[in-house]
Design a protein around this motif. Structure first.
Motif, PDB file in Angstrom:
ATOM      1  N   ILE A  74      50.235  33.952  47.951  1.00 24.35           N
ATOM      2  CA  ILE A  74      49.922  34.480  46.628  1.00 24.35           C
ATOM      3  C   ILE A  74      48.860  33.602  45.979  1.00 24.35           C
ATOM      4  O   ILE A  74      49.119  32.855  45.042  1.00 24.35           O
ATOM      5  N   GLY A  75      47.652  33.692  46.519  1.00 23.31           N
ATOM      6  CA  GLY A  75      46.546  32.882  46.029  1.00 23.31           C
ATOM      7  C   GLY A  75      45.499  33.693  45.304  1.00 23.31           C
ATOM      8  O   GLY A  75      44.421  33.193  44.998  1.00 23.31           O
ATOM      9  N   SER A  76      45.795  34.947  45.022  1.00 16.92           N
ATOM     10  CA  SER A  76      44.843  35.796  44.312  1.00 16.92           C
ATOM     11  C   SER A  76      45.622  36.814  43.494  1.00 16.92           C
ATOM     12  O   SER A  76      46.800  37.066  43.743  1.00 16.92           O
ATOM     13  N   PHE A  77      44.953  37.419  42.535  1.00 15.05           N
ATOM     14  CA  PHE A  77      45.613  38.457  41.747  1.00 15.05           C
ATOM     15  C   PHE A  77      45.958  39.658  42.617  1.00 15.05           C
ATOM     16  O   PHE A  77      46.982  40.305  42.419  1.00 15.05           O
ATOM     17  N   ALA A  78      45.127  39.953  43.597  1.00 19.25           N
ATOM     18  CA  ALA A  78      45.400  41.075  44.498  1.00 19.25           C
ATOM     19  C   ALA A  78      46.706  40.843  45.259  1.00 19.25           C
ATOM     20  O   ALA A  78      47.534  41.748  45.385  1.00 19.25           O
ATOM     21  N   ALA A  79      46.904  39.626  45.757  1.00 18.31           N
ATOM     22  CA  ALA A  79      48.137  39.315  46.483  1.00 18.31           C
ATOM     23  C   ALA A  79      49.329  39.333  45.531  1.00 18.31           C
ATOM     24  O   ALA A  79      50.380  39.891  45.848  1.00 18.31           O
ATOM     25  N   LEU A  80      49.187  38.737  44.365  1.00 19.71           N
ATOM     26  CA  LEU A  80      50.272  38.704  43.396  1.00 19.71           C
ATOM     27  C   LEU A  80      50.673  40.112  42.965  1.00 19.71           C
ATOM     28  O   LEU A  80      51.857  40.404  42.769  1.00 19.71           O
TER      29      LEU A  80
END
Length: 158
Positions: A74-80
């Motif tokens: 979870i290192g990006s808003f897309a992943a989150l």
């Protein structure tokens, strides 16, 4: 559990000594009057390296256990956004109302956030800061933060 945490801290002290020192400084101030100030100061000193690169790839004290599970860094808003609620084809968290909007990630806090006719946006209410950006640029956020750091009048918001 404490033994494992101690082991990780020993490895951090060995491989990431500056980070270890900052974390220990923060630890001594937790719950105190200066906690927030010290966290901000020390955070600025910590190198932007993840534990897996800084410690796990170097240590001889870790083990790999074969397992079967889904992993997402979870290192990006897309992943989150894959881990928060779905509302009419948008990823949302907080007090959000979207109408005629698609493929957006909206992270609310206290305020009601209303989106109307928006597409491919990330919206983050962080209290004293509101971030609104193109969803396809979420990998460039670090560059944006670095630019903001250069602006003395905006530094207090970081």
């Amino acid at each position: 559990m404490v033994k494992r945490a101690d082991s990780l801290l020993r490895e951090m002290e060995k491989y990431l000594p500056k980070m270890y020192k900052s974390i220990m400084t923060i630890y001594t101030e937790l719950g105190g009057e200066r906690e927030e100030q010290v966290i901000r100061e020390q955070y600025e000193l910590i190198d932007g390296i993840s534990v897996d690169f800084g410690i796990m790839q170097k240590t001889r004290r870790a083990y790999v256990i074969k397992s079967n599970f889904v992993w997402d860094d979870i290192g990006s808003f897309a992943a989150l956004s894959r881990f928060i609620g779905n509302y009419k084809g948008n990823s949302v968290n907080g007090n959000i109302f979207l109408e005629q909007s698609e493929n957006c990630c909206v992270f609310g806090k206290d305020k009601l956030i209303i989106g109307f006719g928006i597409k491919d946006l990330v919206v983050v209410d962080a209290g004293d800061v509101m971030l609104i950006m193109d969803k396809n640029k979420d990998q460039e956020i670090k560059s944006l933060v670095n630019t903001l750091k250069e602006k003395e009048s905006l530094e207090k918001y970081l």
